[in-house]
Design a protein around this motif. Sequence first.
Motif, PDB file in Angstrom:
ATOM      1  N   ILE A  79       0.937  -1.075  -0.171  1.00 32.69           N
ATOM      2  CA  ILE A  79      -0.151  -0.101  -0.051  1.00 32.69           C
ATOM      3  C   ILE A  79       0.874   1.234   0.149  1.00 32.69           C
ATOM      4  N   SER A  80       0.898   1.544  -1.003  1.00 31.01           N
ATOM      5  CA  SER A  80       2.426   3.031  -1.268  1.00 31.01           C
ATOM      6  C   SER A  80       1.687   3.893  -2.523  1.00 31.01           C
ATOM      7  N   GLY A  81       1.651   5.186  -2.326  1.00 30.94           N
ATOM      8  CA  GLY A  81       1.148   6.168  -3.309  1.00 30.94           C
ATOM      9  C   GLY A  81       0.654   7.892  -2.578  1.00 30.94           C
ATOM     10  N   CYS A  82       0.054   8.598  -3.994  1.00 33.60           N
ATOM     11  CA  CYS A  82      -0.112   9.181  -3.764  1.00 33.60           C
ATOM     12  C   CYS A  82      -1.771   9.755  -2.809  1.00 33.60           C
ATOM     13  N   ALA A  83      -2.493   8.855  -3.505  1.00 32.48           N
ATOM     14  CA  ALA A  83      -4.024   8.479  -2.837  1.00 32.48           C
ATOM     15  C   ALA A  83      -3.827   8.104  -1.218  1.00 32.48           C
ATOM     16  N   THR A  84      -3.034   7.613  -0.826  1.00 35.58           N
ATOM     17  CA  THR A  84      -2.840   7.381   0.641  1.00 35.58           C
ATOM     18  C   THR A  84      -2.646   7.973   1.208  1.00 35.58           C
TER      19      THR A  84
END
Length: 143
Positions: A79-84
């Motif tokens: 789980i990783s990225g801008c939306a998180t």
Amino acid sequence: SPTATPINVRPTFSIIGAKTHVFVPTSVAVDTVGNVYVSDQGAPHAKCRAKNGPAILIFAKPNVKGVGNIITSPPTHIISGCATKLNAPTDIKVDSQGLIYVADTTSSGNGIIYIFAPDKYGDVPYMGYFTSGGNVTGLSVVP
């Protein structure tokens, strides 16, 4: 109250090696089936920040039969990225329904607890959150 942890899982394993993508781990949790969750503040595969960024790394249940077992394989899910909206995770817990709770600090310095849905991985938005005026450095969930 402690995290829901299966009775037969003991802290008898290590997570080691470049393939694991563990970079700056801050906390570990185990779900009811034995999968291992690691909150990481500087995982090398994060997409939102520069080269390294925060992530939740999820490893399949290790084959724990005794002391000295080692996880050297890549995580099964990330789980990783801008939306998180992950910024600097400090703790992670998983409840008996598979909900993932992550203690974090926002870019403005406020504490926040993000809740991620079970079986949702990648650059996914959180499904809920709790806020705090101060830092949140630890969590506890009741199964």
